[in-house]
Scaffold this motif. Structure first.
Motif, PDB file in Angstrom:
ATOM      1  N   GLN A 538       3.707  13.006  -3.785  1.00 45.74           N
ATOM      2  CA  GLN A 538       2.254  13.068  -3.788  1.00 45.74           C
ATOM      3  C   GLN A 538       1.736  12.172  -2.653  1.00 45.74           C
ATOM      4  O   GLN A 538       2.082  10.986  -2.608  1.00 45.74           O
ATOM      5  CB  GLN A 538       1.745  12.542  -5.127  1.00 45.74           C
ATOM      6  CG  GLN A 538       0.620  13.335  -5.724  1.00 45.74           C
ATOM      7  CD  GLN A 538       0.451  12.957  -7.197  1.00 45.74           C
ATOM      8  OE1 GLN A 538       1.397  13.002  -7.973  1.00 45.74           O
ATOM      9  NE2 GLN A 538      -0.733  12.562  -7.565  1.00 45.74           N
ATOM     10  N   VAL A 539       0.941  12.732  -1.779  1.00 47.56           N
ATOM     11  CA  VAL A 539       0.382  11.907  -0.704  1.00 47.56           C
ATOM     12  C   VAL A 539      -0.759  11.081  -1.273  1.00 47.56           C
ATOM     13  O   VAL A 539      -1.615  11.613  -1.980  1.00 47.56           O
ATOM     14  CB  VAL A 539      -0.135  12.785   0.446  1.00 47.56           C
ATOM     15  CG1 VAL A 539      -0.711  11.908   1.563  1.00 47.56           C
ATOM     16  CG2 VAL A 539       0.979  13.659   0.981  1.00 47.56           C
ATOM     17  N   LEU A 540      -0.752   9.797  -1.019  1.00 37.58           N
ATOM     18  CA  LEU A 540      -1.841   8.942  -1.500  1.00 37.58           C
ATOM     19  C   LEU A 540      -2.697   8.513  -0.315  1.00 37.58           C
ATOM     20  O   LEU A 540      -2.164   8.204   0.753  1.00 37.58           O
ATOM     21  CB  LEU A 540      -1.273   7.700  -2.189  1.00 37.58           C
ATOM     22  CG  LEU A 540      -0.353   7.925  -3.392  1.00 37.58           C
ATOM     23  CD1 LEU A 540       0.116   6.592  -3.949  1.00 37.58           C
ATOM     24  CD2 LEU A 540      -1.061   8.730  -4.470  1.00 37.58           C
ATOM     25  N   SER A 541      -3.987   8.499  -0.533  1.00 41.38           N
ATOM     26  CA  SER A 541      -4.873   8.020   0.530  1.00 41.38           C
ATOM     27  C   SER A 541      -4.674   6.513   0.669  1.00 41.38           C
ATOM     28  O   SER A 541      -4.203   5.858  -0.260  1.00 41.38           O
ATOM     29  CB  SER A 541      -6.324   8.313   0.161  1.00 41.38           C
ATOM     30  OG  SER A 541      -6.721   7.449  -0.887  1.00 41.38           O
ATOM     31  N   PRO A 542      -5.014   5.957   1.831  1.00 41.64           N
ATOM     32  CA  PRO A 542      -4.870   4.503   1.989  1.00 41.64           C
ATOM     33  C   PRO A 542      -5.575   3.741   0.866  1.00 41.64           C
ATOM     34  O   PRO A 542      -5.068   2.731   0.391  1.00 41.64           O
ATOM     35  CB  PRO A 542      -5.527   4.224   3.338  1.00 41.64           C
ATOM     36  CG  PRO A 542      -5.397   5.511   4.094  1.00 41.64           C
ATOM     37  CD  PRO A 542      -5.476   6.604   3.076  1.00 41.64           C
ATOM     38  N   GLU A 543      -6.747   4.257   0.420  1.00 42.71           N
ATOM     39  CA  GLU A 543      -7.459   3.567  -0.667  1.00 42.71           C
ATOM     40  C   GLU A 543      -6.615   3.584  -1.938  1.00 42.71           C
ATOM     41  O   GLU A 543      -6.492   2.589  -2.639  1.00 42.71           O
ATOM     42  CB  GLU A 543      -8.821   4.234  -0.958  1.00 42.71           C
ATOM     43  CG  GLU A 543      -9.916   3.860   0.004  1.00 42.71           C
ATOM     44  CD  GLU A 543      -9.629   4.380   1.403  1.00 42.71           C
ATOM     45  OE1 GLU A 543      -9.223   5.569   1.517  1.00 42.71           O
ATOM     46  OE2 GLU A 543      -9.748   3.599   2.367  1.00 42.71           O
ATOM     47  N   GLU A 544      -6.046   4.744  -2.214  1.00 43.50           N
ATOM     48  CA  GLU A 544      -5.221   4.861  -3.421  1.00 43.50           C
ATOM     49  C   GLU A 544      -3.998   3.954  -3.332  1.00 43.50           C
ATOM     50  O   GLU A 544      -3.601   3.312  -4.307  1.00 43.50           O
ATOM     51  CB  GLU A 544      -4.771   6.315  -3.621  1.00 43.50           C
ATOM     52  CG  GLU A 544      -5.897   7.237  -4.062  1.00 43.50           C
ATOM     53  CD  GLU A 544      -5.510   8.705  -4.013  1.00 43.50           C
ATOM     54  OE1 GLU A 544      -5.950   9.452  -4.900  1.00 43.50           O
ATOM     55  OE2 GLU A 544      -4.752   9.112  -3.086  1.00 43.50           O
ATOM     56  N   GLN A 545      -3.417   3.905  -2.148  1.00 47.18           N
ATOM     57  CA  GLN A 545      -2.243   3.044  -1.966  1.00 47.18           C
ATOM     58  C   GLN A 545      -2.605   1.583  -2.219  1.00 47.18           C
ATOM     59  O   GLN A 545      -1.910   0.859  -2.918  1.00 47.18           O
ATOM     60  CB  GLN A 545      -1.695   3.174  -0.540  1.00 47.18           C
ATOM     61  CG  GLN A 545      -1.170   4.562  -0.216  1.00 47.18           C
ATOM     62  CD  GLN A 545      -0.846   4.693   1.265  1.00 47.18           C
ATOM     63  OE1 GLN A 545      -0.478   3.727   1.927  1.00 47.18           O
ATOM     64  NE2 GLN A 545      -0.977   5.897   1.794  1.00 47.18           N
ATOM     65  N   ARG A 546      -3.736   1.185  -1.642  1.00 49.05           N
ATOM     66  CA  ARG A 546      -4.145  -0.208  -1.774  1.00 49.05           C
ATOM     67  C   ARG A 546      -4.456  -0.534  -3.232  1.00 49.05           C
ATOM     68  O   ARG A 546      -4.072  -1.571  -3.749  1.00 49.05           O
ATOM     69  CB  ARG A 546      -5.361  -0.492  -0.873  1.00 49.05           C
ATOM     70  CG  ARG A 546      -5.304  -1.853  -0.221  1.00 49.05           C
ATOM     71  CD  ARG A 546      -6.289  -1.984   0.929  1.00 49.05           C
ATOM     72  NE  ARG A 546      -5.855  -1.296   2.130  1.00 49.05           N
ATOM     73  CZ  ARG A 546      -6.593  -0.420   2.806  1.00 49.05           C
ATOM     74  NH1 ARG A 546      -7.809  -0.100   2.396  1.00 49.05           N
ATOM     75  NH2 ARG A 546      -6.118   0.144   3.897  1.00 49.05           N
ATOM     76  N   ALA A 547      -5.116   0.414  -3.893  1.00 51.83           N
ATOM     77  CA  ALA A 547      -5.472   0.184  -5.293  1.00 51.83           C
ATOM     78  C   ALA A 547      -4.207   0.033  -6.138  1.00 51.83           C
ATOM     79  O   ALA A 547      -4.116  -0.839  -7.002  1.00 51.83           O
ATOM     80  CB  ALA A 547      -6.315   1.347  -5.814  1.00 51.83           C
ATOM     81  N   LEU A 548      -3.246   0.867  -5.865  1.00 52.82           N
ATOM     82  CA  LEU A 548      -2.004   0.801  -6.643  1.00 52.82           C
ATOM     83  C   LEU A 548      -1.322  -0.561  -6.453  1.00 52.82           C
ATOM     84  O   LEU A 548      -0.848  -1.173  -7.412  1.00 52.82           O
ATOM     85  CB  LEU A 548      -1.073   1.944  -6.220  1.00 52.82           C
ATOM     86  CG  LEU A 548       0.280   2.016  -6.915  1.00 52.82           C
ATOM     87  CD1 LEU A 548       0.116   2.033  -8.427  1.00 52.82           C
ATOM     88  CD2 LEU A 548       1.045   3.265  -6.465  1.00 52.82           C
ATOM     89  N   LEU A 549      -1.327  -1.000  -5.218  1.00 51.50           N
ATOM     90  CA  LEU A 549      -0.708  -2.290  -4.914  1.00 51.50           C
ATOM     91  C   LEU A 549      -1.421  -3.426  -5.652  1.00 51.50           C
ATOM     92  O   LEU A 549      -0.802  -4.284  -6.275  1.00 51.50           O
ATOM     93  CB  LEU A 549      -0.795  -2.516  -3.405  1.00 51.50           C
ATOM     94  CG  LEU A 549       0.318  -3.312  -2.755  1.00 51.50           C
ATOM     95  CD1 LEU A 549       1.655  -2.710  -3.077  1.00 51.50           C
ATOM     96  CD2 LEU A 549       0.100  -3.336  -1.241  1.00 51.50           C
ATOM     97  N   ARG A 550      -2.779  -3.393  -5.594  1.00 54.91           N
ATOM     98  CA  ARG A 550      -3.562  -4.435  -6.278  1.00 54.91           C
ATOM     99  C   ARG A 550      -3.259  -4.408  -7.769  1.00 54.91           C
ATOM    100  O   ARG A 550      -3.031  -5.419  -8.401  1.00 54.91           O
ATOM    101  CB  ARG A 550      -5.075  -4.192  -6.101  1.00 54.91           C
ATOM    102  CG  ARG A 550      -5.684  -4.484  -4.733  1.00 54.91           C
ATOM    103  CD  ARG A 550      -5.646  -5.955  -4.378  1.00 54.91           C
ATOM    104  NE  ARG A 550      -4.440  -6.276  -3.617  1.00 54.91           N
ATOM    105  CZ  ARG A 550      -4.310  -6.173  -2.283  1.00 54.91           C
ATOM    106  NH1 ARG A 550      -5.340  -5.830  -1.548  1.00 54.91           N
ATOM    107  NH2 ARG A 550      -3.177  -6.459  -1.691  1.00 54.91           N
TER     108      ARG A 550
END
Ligand code: ADP
Ligand code: MG
Length: 586
Positions: A538-550
């Motif tokens: 699943q491709v994640l948008s940079p926002e989604e990636q950052r949110a997941l990391l947080r």
């Protein structure tokens, strides 16, 4: 048949049945007697898996010649006077039945010499018939020899298992006592062959290495915990070291080996969601508390105890183990440990981060385990037991990007992190669920209710779980034969496919034996999270990636998914430097 008093011999054989079940029970009683007599050295010799003979020799206090005949009589003990003494028992024995019981079902002899006697004395008992006392030469201490166990109760003999099994029982017993009493020099022989021995130098980890192997012993985590009523110490395995059964879980309470499923459950709770289903930790834990806090007189073999404050004890066990796990939760490395400069078990924490995140939330993990008592925060931990900042948590990470539509790449103060997006999201969802559970999980009503059609057996499975699911924020109701209507899902899952989420639950439970009722909820949650978490691919948008990391950073156990698999791989800056030849490789 008219009522009649049983002949003494029959009565004692019946009583013996409670104490002496198998050869290992004899070994246990004799070892306990030797320990009570302050032995520094205990030698156990077993012949033919204990059927032919069991011999236990010690260098302890000994029994005066004048008391030998008493020692082998029922209810004769030097360890207790009054019934109240039971609640301040500091010895392993107290019932005064072991020697009498063993002697009533074997050819028994006991040679003993206290230090003040220049010679030893021997007493023989044959199937309960006490013989005369003779003077013999022997060193200070006691030697008990038990031959032909159960020769006069053939029915018992039939219940003995294969030799190998009986031997294993004896081995398990001796090795565990050796661990519990590392200052005692233990030796075990089977048919003349040395099987196991300890040095008696007091080093528990050394005994552990004898018992398993050096590598396992090295990995075992030390448990150290103390509060006002109970202390817990010993060893427990890291999440990566597991067994397929509970056999390697051992508890000693006040120096006594006890079998207590509630204690095991408390231990397992500490590993909750960290281990894969069907895997169990290895642990040997020593619980010590004031004798008044525990009733040891529950069972003739003294293998069970009753606690005055069971909940306090169980939560102490969970907490103690949890703490050991949190302080060493290393991220798996992609290289053999030999190239690591630092020990694997001490991942570095950025000091700046440490200051700002003073672990306020770490201890709430214990609430997840269903405990009732307040969780200690670093401030109210008893003096002297304050542990270092648990390093299971993550430092602040800087997102670099996504690779292979499956992993996030991030930079931390201590190197590079590769994060499995699916496992990480699973963990995030799981912890949110658990956190919200207390307050009630908000439901999100679907604009259009979804229908789930199932096979009849699946439908029965789901029926069983509907109440639990509805408590977790679903709204599911039967809707005709084998069909269910889903009108709401937990808000935490907003956007997830409701049919998919419900099917996930059913299918996963299908593959499974019935779990414990108490585990059902947590496992339901883990499964729902697994199915609804973002997938690899699943491709994640940079926002989604950052949110997941947080979100992952905020987790209490970010390094594993709820099923115990790692969420990330860590490449330390140090390793990178070595790999690029910037630092001399060893
Ligand atoms: P208990 O251990 O419950 O007192 P036992 O039948 O096991 O009862 O032993 C009876 C008594 O014999 C003990 O109380 C102790 O005084 C004495 N005794 C037994 N074994 C030993 C030993 N190895 N060394 C010294 N004394 C012993
Ligand atoms: Mg005893």
């Amino acid at each position: 048949m008219p009522i009649h008093l049983l002949p003494e011999e029959v009565a004692s054989q019946i009583a013996a049945g409670e104490v002496v079940e198998r050869p290992a029970s004899v070994v246990k009683e004799l070892i306990e007697n030797a320990l009570d007599a302050h032995a520094r050295q205990i030698v156990v010799r077993v012949e033919n898996a204990g059927r032919r003979a069991i011999e236990v020799a010690d260098d302890g206090d000994g029994i005066p010649q004048s008391e030998l005949a008493l020692a082998v009589m029922r209810h004769a003990t030097s360890k207790l006077q009054t019934a109240e003494d039971l609640f301040r028992i500091a010895t392993l024995g107290f019932r005064g039945e072991a020697l009498a019981s063993i002697a009533s079902v074997s050819h028994f002899s006991l040679v003993s010499r206290p230090a003040h006697q220049s010679v030893a004395a021997r007493i023989r008992v044959d199937g309960g018939k006490i013989g005369t006392v003779e003077v013999v030469g022997a060193p200070v201490g006691t030697l008990v020899r038990v031959e032909d166990l159960f020769f006069n109760v053939p029915a018992r003999l039939k219940f003995l298992k294969r030799d190998q099994t009986e031997r294993q029982q004896i081995d398990a017993l001796v090795t565990r006592y050796a661990l519990a009493y590392p200052q005692v020099h233990f030796q075990l022989y089977h048919d003349g062959t040395p099987i196991f021995q300890t040095t008696g130098n007091g080093n528990q980890r050394e005994v552990l290495a004898q018992l398993y192997d050096v590598e396992i012993s090295r990995q075992m985590l030390e448990v150290e915990y103390e509060d006002e009523i109970v202390s817990v110490s010993g060893f427990t395995s890291p999440v990566g070291l597991t067994r397929s059964n509970r056999k390697e879980i051992t508890f000693f309470v006040n120096g006594r080996w006890v079998q207590d499923t509630a204690l095991s459950t408390a231990l397992l709770q500490a590993y909750h969601t960290l281990l894969m289903v069907g895997r169990y930790p290895m642990a040997i834990l020593f619980i010590n508390l004031h004798p008044e806090e525990v009733d040891v007189n529950v069972h003739p073999t003294k293998a069970e105890v009753r606690f005055r404050n069971p909940d306090r004890v169980f939560s102490a066990v969970s907490r103690a183990v949890r703490r050991a796990l949190m302080t060493s939760n290393p991220v798996p490395s992609v290289v053999p440990p030999s190239v690591w400069q630092r020990p694997l078990s001490t991942p570095q924490i950025d000091p700046a981060w440490e200051m700002s995140h003073q672990a306020q939330n770490l201890w709430t993990t214990f609430e997840q385990t269903g405990e009732t008592t307040a969780s200690p925060t670093p401030e109210n931990l008893p003096q002297g037991t304050q542990s270092p900042l648990p390093s299971g948590v993550l430092p602040l990470l800087r997102l670099v990007g996504q690779v292979a539509m499956a992993y996030l790449v991030a930079e931390g103060p201590d190197g590079l992190y590769l994060i499995d997006q699916h496992a990480a999201h699973e963990r995030v969802l799981f912890e949110r669920f658990i956190q919200k559970k207390g307050e009630g999980i908000p439901a999100q009503t679907l604009l259009e209710p979804a229908l789930v059609h199932l096979s009849p057996s699946q439908a029965r499975l789901l029926e069983d779980k509907v109440d639990t699911l509805n408590r977790l924020g679903f709204h599911i109701e039967p809707f005709g034969p084998s069909t269910f209507r889903v009108s709401a899902i937990p808000a935490l899952l907003s956007g997830a496919d409701p049919v998919q989420a419900v099917r996930a639950v059913v299918e996963d439970f299908e593959e499974d034996e019935t779990p414990l009722q108490s585990e059902v909820e947590a496992r339901l949650i883990a499964r729902i999270c697994k199915r609804t978490a973002v997938k690899a691919g699943q491709v994640l948008s940079p926002e989604e990636q950052r949110a997941l990391l947080r979100d992952l950073e905020a987790c209490q156990s970010p390094r594993t998914c709820p099923h115990g698999r790692p969420t990330m791989i860590h490449l330390s800056a140090d390793l990178l430097e070595r790999q690029f030849g910037r630092k001399g490789a060893r």
